[in-house]
Scaffold this motif. Sequence first.
Motif, PDB file in Angstrom:
ATOM      1  N   GLU A 210       0.842  -1.194   0.000  1.00  0.00           N
ATOM      2  CA  GLU A 210       0.000   0.000   0.000  1.00  0.00           C
ATOM      3  C   GLU A 210       0.873   1.238   0.000  1.00  0.00           C
ATOM      4  N   ILE A 211       0.302   2.301  -0.545  1.00  0.00           N
ATOM      5  CA  ILE A 211       1.033   3.572  -0.604  1.00  0.00           C
ATOM      6  C   ILE A 211       0.344   4.560   0.338  1.00  0.00           C
ATOM      7  N   GLU A 225       5.866   3.271   0.389  1.00  0.00           N
ATOM      8  CA  GLU A 225       4.984   2.109   0.502  1.00  0.00           C
ATOM      9  C   GLU A 225       5.175   1.377   1.828  1.00  0.00           C
ATOM     10  N   ARG A 251       8.253   1.370  -7.403  1.00  0.00           N
ATOM     11  CA  ARG A 251       7.835   2.289  -6.334  1.00  0.00           C
ATOM     12  C   ARG A 251       7.337   3.600  -6.939  1.00  0.00           C
TER      13      ARG A 251
END
Length: 643
Positions: A210-211, A225, A251
């Motif tokens: 998840e970011i 992340e 990323r």
Amino acid sequence: MIQKLLIANRGEIACRIARSAREMGIATLAIASEADEEALHVQSCDEAVYLGGHSPAESYLRSDAIIAAAQEHGADAIHPGYGFLSEDPDFAQAVQEAGLIWVGPPAAAIRAMGLKDAAKALMQKAGVPIVPGYHGETQSLERLQQAAAEIGYPVLIKAVAGGGGKGMRRVDRPEEFAAHLASAQSEAQGAFGNARVLIEKFIANPRHIEIQVFGDGQKAVHLYERDCSLQRRHQKVIEEAPAPHMPNAVRDAMGRAAVRAAQAIGYASAGTVEFIVDGSDALNEDSFYFMEMNTRLQVEHPVTEEILGIDLVAWQLQVAAGGLLPLKQDEIHAQGHSIEARLYAEDSAQGFLPSIGQLHHLNFGPGLRVETGVAQGGQVTPYYDPMIAKLIATGPDRASALRLLLRGLKLTQIAGLKTNRDFLIALLQHEDFVAGSFDTGLIARDMEGLTRAPVPAPEDWARAALCAMGLLDTGRDRQGDAGFTLFTPLRQSLALRYQDELQTVHVSLRPGGQTVVDVAGEIFELGPRTLSQRPAVLAAGKAYLFGEQTLVFDVIDPLERTATVQSDGAITAPMPGLVKQVFVRAGQEVAAGDPIVVLEAMKMQHTLCADHAGRVENLTARQDQQVDAGVVLAVIEAAQEDA
Ligand code: ADP
């Protein structure tokens, strides 16, 4: 700037928010249910409003009462934390309509991400990659089945209103589709009052990455992340930042997609865009897909704070008060590695059942950032999430963060409740986790190995017995009780139970403090101060030995200090003393562990118990009778096996 903040939450996150507010000079107002009147989050705030009740519905979910409390007590802002009302757009709107500052995203942004199907459609439009699948209006079996066939099995059925893995079913074969659909729909209807589903391709070897994003309503940035692939039943257990083996190009691509997602809904405050990543090969730029966006601060936000050196709650408070983003994208740099473990009051060996009760002893290991909402002596109640703490370790690289977290966990001592501590320690040492090559299925695949119960060695029985008698230096200070041992030779027997195993441990105290412990014929000779290698604590009738795994022994003691089992069936006075009580009659049937006689000696009461089931014979013990050491008080004739 905000003057006084009402924190509409409890537990560790309420304490966490209060800390940042205090550092910014903002006054804090807690809310509390009746069950939480003494809770740590109440003590962490300047003032508290008691809403009464025990269940969330009677307290932390009472939006009207919470807004009224803010107004009455002069709070000008509300932070919802996570869970409870944090993603309720009606609450966000009501707070703002009451003239208060809402420390969170705009109600419209929460609404836009509230349903999975609408969110996917929105993201697709914004150019964010989504999991291939069907998220249309038509919900007939034929249409959904056709969609599944087009996507290709295995597929995942997901409730559009879903959360916490509810209403989610994996389907491997077409002939199983209808049955799984029906069960997903009925679960979704029950849990969310909305039976609608979507169909997705099931991603093999999925990783959950998840970011973290942050917006000010104008612009958004991404804050790197987190890898949250270690999950049990879709619940995160370990989270880390950055993700292991994450190429910079991937990323950047994920970060840009997350910023597009946030900007598409005019996002403000902290949020998380969750992606599912195909982990079967090396990560690449087109193997990640949008899953959902959480429009709130996440449980696992500390690992991001650790590698970026920023305070996300402080950012939230600044932006909520009208401030702009504190940093631009090119000013945000990550350094090092951080890992978080969620420590829960739950019984890993019994299907992770929550463990309720008092934390008699609570000592977190060194070198960790500890986010907790409980203190020693506090309670884990059945009303809320049984989390004890989040333990976070940060180092220059993954290996050092991992080492630090492991050491901290091994030195963490909790007595009074069952916890998942040993499970976490086993998980952090799993070879696939250590190698950084894992997916969301790791825990389920290896559950047995991760929850294997330890077997105590004879030395552990010896140490547990000494702990139970108050003869160890560690744990509770009971030296006063043991003082007599310096002058008087004494032989005492003590019954301990570890799971189904019952053992009698004989402890002899020699003048001068020399201790000899006999565990089933194995002799340990120990000086008075040489026993503390394995920390031990006596709490609520149990002896806890800590280390890599926790050993918990029941001290068989229905009444007073010690319990004695005579292994050959003869109940013998271990020392001269006075019979204080006789629990049985001649001929009575007793079970293993039943108390037979209480003997008072050396100003202590000793309960002598049966070590096996049987019939009471040769009962000579009489109340108020003085007896010599070695006198047989009764014999327990073992029950005959049925032929
Ligand atoms: P919920 O909102 O119920 O938590 P999510 O959509 O966030 O559901 O998914 C929860 C977890 O389920 C994910 O973290 C992932 O482990 C797994 N999952 C979700 N979608 C897929 C998919 N398409 N393929 C494989 N696993 C998935």
